[in-house]
Write a protein that holds these residues in place. Structure first.
Motif, PDB file in Angstrom:
ATOM      1  N   SER A  34      36.870  51.752 -37.567  1.00 25.68           N
ATOM      2  CA  SER A  34      37.364  51.063 -38.777  1.00 25.68           C
ATOM      3  C   SER A  34      38.365  49.975 -38.412  1.00 25.68           C
ATOM      4  O   SER A  34      38.925  49.970 -37.299  1.00 25.68           O
ATOM      5  N   GLY A  35      38.621  49.125 -39.402  1.00 22.87           N
ATOM      6  CA  GLY A  35      39.641  48.093 -39.220  1.00 22.87           C
ATOM      7  C   GLY A  35      41.013  48.712 -39.035  1.00 22.87           C
ATOM      8  O   GLY A  35      41.835  48.218 -38.259  1.00 22.87           O
ATOM      9  N   THR A  36      41.255  49.778 -39.749  1.00 24.21           N
ATOM     10  CA  THR A  36      42.557  50.452 -39.643  1.00 24.21           C
ATOM     11  C   THR A  36      42.771  50.943 -38.213  1.00 24.21           C
ATOM     12  O   THR A  36      43.847  50.757 -37.636  1.00 24.21           O
TER      13      THR A  36
ATOM     14  N   ASN B 101      43.417  47.947 -35.835  1.00 15.92           N
ATOM     15  CA  ASN B 101      44.795  47.442 -35.884  1.00 15.92           C
ATOM     16  C   ASN B 101      45.759  48.428 -35.225  1.00 15.92           C
ATOM     17  O   ASN B 101      46.651  48.040 -34.474  1.00 15.92           O
TER      18      ASN B 101
ATOM     19  N   HIS C  98      47.974  43.790 -44.660  1.00 16.09           N
ATOM     20  CA  HIS C  98      47.183  45.027 -44.776  1.00 16.09           C
ATOM     21  C   HIS C  98      47.782  46.118 -43.906  1.00 16.09           C
ATOM     22  O   HIS C  98      47.919  47.266 -44.319  1.00 16.09           O
TER      23      HIS C  98
ATOM     24  N   GLU D 114      47.763  50.838 -44.498  1.00 20.46           N
ATOM     25  CA  GLU D 114      47.272  51.603 -43.339  1.00 20.46           C
ATOM     26  C   GLU D 114      48.141  52.820 -43.058  1.00 20.46           C
ATOM     27  O   GLU D 114      48.336  53.230 -41.913  1.00 20.46           O
TER      28      GLU D 114
ATOM     29  N   GLU E 286      47.422  37.896 -40.236  1.00 19.80           N
ATOM     30  CA  GLU E 286      46.198  38.385 -40.900  1.00 19.80           C
ATOM     31  C   GLU E 286      45.413  37.172 -41.388  1.00 19.80           C
ATOM     32  O   GLU E 286      45.945  36.354 -42.140  1.00 19.80           O
TER      33      GLU E 286
ATOM     34  N   ASP F 295      44.934  40.421 -37.249  1.00 23.06           N
ATOM     35  CA  ASP F 295      44.041  41.251 -38.047  1.00 23.06           C
ATOM     36  C   ASP F 295      43.002  40.286 -38.620  1.00 23.06           C
ATOM     37  O   ASP F 295      43.231  39.627 -39.632  1.00 23.06           O
TER      38      ASP F 295
ATOM     39  N   ALA G 254      40.053  40.919 -39.926  1.00 22.41           N
ATOM     40  CA  ALA G 254      39.029  41.645 -40.680  1.00 22.41           C
ATOM     41  C   ALA G 254      38.004  40.662 -41.238  1.00 22.41           C
ATOM     42  O   ALA G 254      36.804  40.923 -41.241  1.00 22.41           O
ATOM     43  N   ARG G 255      38.494  39.493 -41.700  1.00 22.42           N
ATOM     44  CA  ARG G 255      37.599  38.463 -42.261  1.00 22.42           C
ATOM     45  C   ARG G 255      37.790  37.135 -41.522  1.00 22.42           C
ATOM     46  O   ARG G 255      37.830  36.074 -42.143  1.00 22.42           O
TER      47      ARG G 255
ATOM     48  N   LYS H 153      32.723  44.474 -43.530  1.00 25.62           N
ATOM     49  CA  LYS H 153      33.194  43.788 -44.744  1.00 25.62           C
ATOM     50  C   LYS H 153      32.139  42.734 -45.090  1.00 25.62           C
ATOM     51  O   LYS H 153      30.988  43.092 -45.261  1.00 25.62           O
TER      52      LYS H 153
HETATM   53  C1  LIG Z   1      42.689  42.476 -43.980  1.00 27.58           C
HETATM   54  C2  LIG Z   1      42.229  43.878 -43.720  1.00 27.58           C
HETATM   55  N1  LIG Z   1      42.549  44.467 -42.563  1.00 27.58           N
HETATM   56  C3  LIG Z   1      42.162  45.712 -42.258  1.00 27.58           C
HETATM   57  C4  LIG Z   1      41.398  46.451 -43.152  1.00 27.58           C
HETATM   58  C5  LIG Z   1      41.042  47.873 -42.818  1.00 27.58           C
HETATM   59  O1  LIG Z   1      39.701  48.072 -42.641  1.00 27.58           O
HETATM   60  P1  LIG Z   1      39.046  49.522 -42.822  1.00 27.58           P
HETATM   61  O2  LIG Z   1      38.904  49.738 -44.284  1.00 27.58           O
HETATM   62  O3  LIG Z   1      37.742  49.403 -42.100  1.00 27.58           O
HETATM   63  O4  LIG Z   1      39.954  50.512 -42.188  1.00 27.58           O
HETATM   64  C6  LIG Z   1      41.044  45.879 -44.376  1.00 27.58           C
HETATM   65  C7  LIG Z   1      40.239  46.647 -45.350  1.00 27.58           C
HETATM   66  O5  LIG Z   1      39.867  46.226 -46.402  1.00 27.58           O
HETATM   67  C8  LIG Z   1      41.461  44.570 -44.671  1.00 27.58           C
HETATM   68  O6  LIG Z   1      41.168  43.971 -45.834  1.00 27.58           O
END
Ligand SMILES: Cc1ncc(COP(=O)(O)O)c(C=O)c1O
Length: 359
Positions: A61-63, A66, A88, A93, A143, A176, A178-179, A207
């Motif tokens: 996961s993103g969490t 990070n 985020h 988190e 981010e 971060d 994520a996007r 995502k």
């Molecule tokens: C900017 C950002 N970073 C990290 C995450 C965490 O990702 P995950 O939901 O896969 O843990 C998210 C989740 O929406 C996010 O929007």
């Protein structure tokens, strides 16, 4: 009975498509904790190449991406990380960097566009002469895109300046991302250029890119070697993980090019919402796939009520507060879905059907 579902709650809601499911079924796999899964290796190598870094690591996961990144950079308890107060990592988190890693967060105010003022970042760096009292600053986190600011993009010259500042003070820089592909598309800057000064980047595949699971973190070979050990410590080592990586490879190959369309649909939706009496969107600030929409008191409907009402028409949304709703676009929302959603929202807010009706 609802026959049409339009899920605008998040870009995490996409379902794996046929190409992803076929790739999963046919994936070549082996034990990845032992380092033998060829599909995981292919994804990690490809992501490192695209991001311009030496190595990559697939995490659930993103969490976790990070968390591992922060913990690798801040490997001594009592380290401090400078990050946005609206980031985020800081908000969503579970405070994992401190509860699990013993890392102290030092927040700097996020501006509306997701940046933090560079002089405020510099002012937050601890003076090592007072280490008897202070934690030791080791890391800055950015981010991009910045989710809570509505998917705003951090421009490359800003990131470079933060990178310079980090270097000047002997700090690491984590993004971060994520996007990050959304930012790259919207800014028209290649993604590897966008993260050139970063020591690590966490890139979500589940995502807007539409993979069912996973994030890849990228950085130097040394960083990734340490990250691999931490991933196992945190329970994120997975055995035949190639089944997930195969879908993620399809997502990277097929869906990065669709982000431009998602951003256009977001603009269309933002403009349409802003024309509805009682709703307000800062259209100029919609740069990628996230929209925040405010409901004025005169609309006589709260955000949760509007969400409930729309759910009955198959339109799924998340309210951010009693007067704010978030919309997130992704490749499984069509242009016609956007127009249909707009006509339902207009009816729900004003009681008057839109002129176009549902397309
Ligand atoms: C900017 C950002 N970073 C990290 C995450 C965490 O990702 P995950 O939901 O896969 O843990 C998210 C989740 O929406 C996010 O929007």
């Amino acid at each position: 009975m609802v026959t049409r579902m339009i899920d605008l709650r998040s870009d995490t809601v996409t379902k794996p498509n046929q190409a992803m499911r076929a790739a999963m079924a046919n994936a070549e796999v082996d034990d990845d904790v032992l380092g033998y899964d060829p599909t995981a290796f292919r994804l990690e190598t490809e992501m490192a190449r695209i991001m311009g870094k030496e190595a990559g690591l697939f995490v659930p996961s993103g969490t976790m991406g990070n968390l591992i990144s922060v913990l690798v950079h801040c490997n001594v308890r009592g380290s401090e990380v400078i990050l946005g107060d609206n980031s985020h990592i800081h908000i969503y988190e579970n405070g994992g960097i401190s509860t699990i890693g013993g890392v102290h967060p030092r927040t700097v105010k996020n501006n509306k566009d997701g940046t933090m003022d560079i002089d405020l970042i510099e002012a937050a760096i601890r003076d090592p002469r007072f280490e008897i009292c202070y934690p030791t600053t080791r890391l800055i986190c950015l981010e991009n895109t910045h989710a809570n600011s509505g998917g705003r993009c951090l421009p490359v010259d800003y990131i470079d300046k933060v990178g310079e500042l980090a270097k000047k003070h002997g700090l690491k820089l984590h993004i971060d991302g994520a996007r990050i592909f959304h930012a790259s598309e919207a800014l028209g800057v290649p993604v590897d250029r966008l993260v050139r000064v970063a020591d690590s980047v966490s890139v979500c595949l589940s995502k807007g890119l539409g993979a069912p699971v996973g994030t890849v973190i990228v950085g130097s070979k040394v960083f990734i070697a340490k990250a691999r050990i931490l991933r196992k410590t945190l329970g994120g080592g997975m055995r035949q993980v190639g089944v997930l990586c195969a879908a993620a490879l399809v997502a990277v190959q097929e869906n990065v090019k669709k982000l431009e369309d998602d951003h256009k649909k977001a603009k269309t939706l933002a403009e349409g919402l802003n024309k509805i009496k009682g709703l307000k969107v800062d259209v100029a600030s919609v740069e990628t796939n996230i929209i925040y929409c405010d409901i004025s008191e005169s609309a006589n409907i709260t955000a949760p009520k509007l969400c409930k009402n729309l759910e009955e028409h198959g339109i799924l949304l998340m309210s951010d507060s009693s007067s704010r709703i978030r919309f997130v676009l992704h490749y499984q929302i069509s242009e016609s879905d956007v127009h249909y959603a707009l006509s339902c929202i207009q009816r729900a807010v004003t009681g008057v059907p839109s002129e176009n009706g549902a397309k």
